[in-house]
Scaffold this motif. Structure first.
Motif, PDB file in Angstrom:
ATOM      1  N   SER A   1     -44.825 -20.954  27.227  1.00 43.24           N
ATOM      2  CA  SER A   1     -43.677 -21.648  27.807  1.00 43.24           C
ATOM      3  C   SER A   1     -42.779 -20.620  28.496  1.00 43.24           C
ATOM      4  CB  SER A   1     -42.882 -22.389  26.722  1.00 43.24           C
ATOM      5  OG  SER A   1     -42.237 -21.471  25.866  1.00 43.24           O
TER       6      SER A   1
ATOM      7  N   GLN B   1     -46.051 -24.882  34.957  1.00 40.31           N
ATOM      8  CA  GLN B   1     -44.692 -24.912  34.427  1.00 40.31           C
ATOM      9  C   GLN B   1     -44.619 -25.814  33.202  1.00 40.31           C
ATOM     10  OE1 GLN B   1     -42.068 -26.067  37.613  1.00 40.31           O
ATOM     11  NE2 GLN B   1     -42.075 -24.020  38.530  1.00 40.31           N
ATOM     12  N   GLY B   2     -43.595 -25.567  32.394  1.00 41.50           N
ATOM     13  CA  GLY B   2     -43.463 -26.320  31.158  1.00 41.50           C
ATOM     14  C   GLY B   2     -44.271 -25.669  30.051  1.00 41.50           C
ATOM     15  N   ARG B   3     -44.575 -26.434  29.043  1.00 38.71           N
ATOM     16  CA  ARG B   3     -45.350 -25.906  27.918  1.00 38.71           C
ATOM     17  C   ARG B   3     -46.841 -26.140  28.159  1.00 38.71           C
ATOM     18  NH1 ARG B   3     -43.184 -28.410  22.977  1.00 38.71           N
ATOM     19  NH2 ARG B   3     -44.353 -30.230  23.653  1.00 38.71           N
ATOM     20  N   THR B   4     -47.621 -25.065  28.036  1.00 37.13           N
ATOM     21  CA  THR B   4     -49.068 -25.138  28.211  1.00 37.13           C
ATOM     22  C   THR B   4     -49.735 -24.587  26.957  1.00 37.13           C
ATOM     23  OG1 THR B   4     -48.876 -24.812  30.606  1.00 37.13           O
ATOM     24  CG2 THR B   4     -51.037 -24.413  29.609  1.00 37.13           C
TER      25      THR B   4
ATOM     26  N   ASP C   1     -40.121 -19.544  27.481  1.00 34.51           N
ATOM     27  CA  ASP C   1     -39.512 -18.681  26.466  1.00 34.51           C
ATOM     28  C   ASP C   1     -40.461 -17.604  25.966  1.00 34.51           C
ATOM     29  OD1 ASP C   1     -37.137 -20.143  26.548  1.00 34.51           O
ATOM     30  OD2 ASP C   1     -37.890 -21.600  25.097  1.00 34.51           O
TER      31      ASP C   1
ATOM     32  N   THR D   1     -44.778 -16.616  24.710  1.00 37.82           N
ATOM     33  CA  THR D   1     -46.048 -17.135  24.216  1.00 37.82           C
ATOM     34  C   THR D   1     -46.115 -16.961  22.709  1.00 37.82           C
ATOM     35  OG1 THR D   1     -47.162 -16.550  26.282  1.00 37.82           O
ATOM     36  CG2 THR D   1     -48.562 -16.972  24.377  1.00 37.82           C
TER      37      THR D   1
ATOM     38  N   HIS E   1     -48.996 -29.860  19.626  1.00 34.91           N
ATOM     39  CA  HIS E   1     -48.707 -30.140  21.027  1.00 34.91           C
ATOM     40  C   HIS E   1     -49.995 -30.528  21.760  1.00 34.91           C
ATOM     41  CE1 HIS E   1     -44.875 -28.435  20.105  1.00 34.91           C
ATOM     42  NE2 HIS E   1     -45.321 -27.187  20.029  1.00 34.91           N
TER      43      HIS E   1
END
Length: 226
Positions: free
Chosen positions: A149, A125-128, A151, A153, A162
């Motif tokens: 994320s 979960q979250g941004r990867t 939203d 990819t 990031h």
């Protein structure tokens, strides 16, 4: 359209539209869900914008594609009927045209394909962020980042800044073969052709983050039957 074959055969009439260079690949991108000009272009990265615009205009004029007021390109009823044609060509090509030359390897297309096949529920979960490094690719296309994320990819060829969860380094051919289903992640990693760096739990789960190519599970004929 292409030069007329001057045949009444419906196959010939269809090919007068579809056998021009890049046309069916543009249709493939629309079948895969691309709707905006720049999305289609990323799926055919070696096609010039001018030619892409021309092909889209031809498809709109032929009634295969609808261009909406907001700029989106959507397949019409006639265009949607081409889906099984595109899928059949992909199945046939996977089974019978298996050889890949070096010129066929394109990290831009590979990353674009992979970005739309992310299994959202399998990714943390979250941004990867997953970084891909291809030392053997042409200069300027060796480093890529997939930013995953809730939203969606994003595909980046410039460091988005990031924190990177995993880094995959290796031969472009190796990852392309994994993506196509010609070999497994485990085989490519075991052979040292792909090296995954990052936390052990993420390294183990990485293959589950992608569904692979639409044609990855197509059975290949045995060599003697080719």
């Amino acid at each position: 359209m292409a030069t007329s074959y001057q045949q009444f055969c419906p196959v010939a009439k269809a090919m007068e539209l579809l056998d021009e260079r890049w046309t069916l690949l543009v249709v493939r991108e629309l079948v895969m869900g691309s709707e905006h000009f720049n999305e289609v272009r990323r799926g055919v990265p070696r096609m010039s914008p001018t030619l892409l615009s021309k092909r889209l205009h031809q498809l709109v004029r032929a009634g295969v594609v609808d261009r909406r007021p907001d700029g989106r390109y959507l397949l019409s009823a006639a265009g949607r009927e081409l889906r099984p044609v595109v899928e059949a060509l992909g199945l046939w090509g996977t089974r019978w045209i298996g050889e890949l030359g070096d010129a066929d390897l394109d990290p831009r297309l590979l990353m674009w394909d992979m970005h739309r096949s992310v299994v959202a529920d399998a990714v943390p979960q979250g941004r990867t962020v997953v970084r891909f490094r291809f030392p053997d690719a042409p200069t300027g296309s060796r480093d890529w980042w997939l930013v995953i994320s809730a939203d969606g990819t994003d595909v980046c060829d410039i460091d988005p800044g990031h924190e990177v969860a995993l880094t995959v380094t290796g031969r472009l051919r190796a990852l392309t073969e994994v993506w196509r289903g010609d070999r497994t992640w485990q085989d490519a990693v075991g052979a040292g052709e792909l090296v995954v760096s990052g936390p052990a739990d993420l390294r183990r789960s990485l293959p589950d983050w992608f569904t692979l190519s639409t044609f990855a599970r197509v059975p290949r004929p045995v060599a003697a039957g080719r």
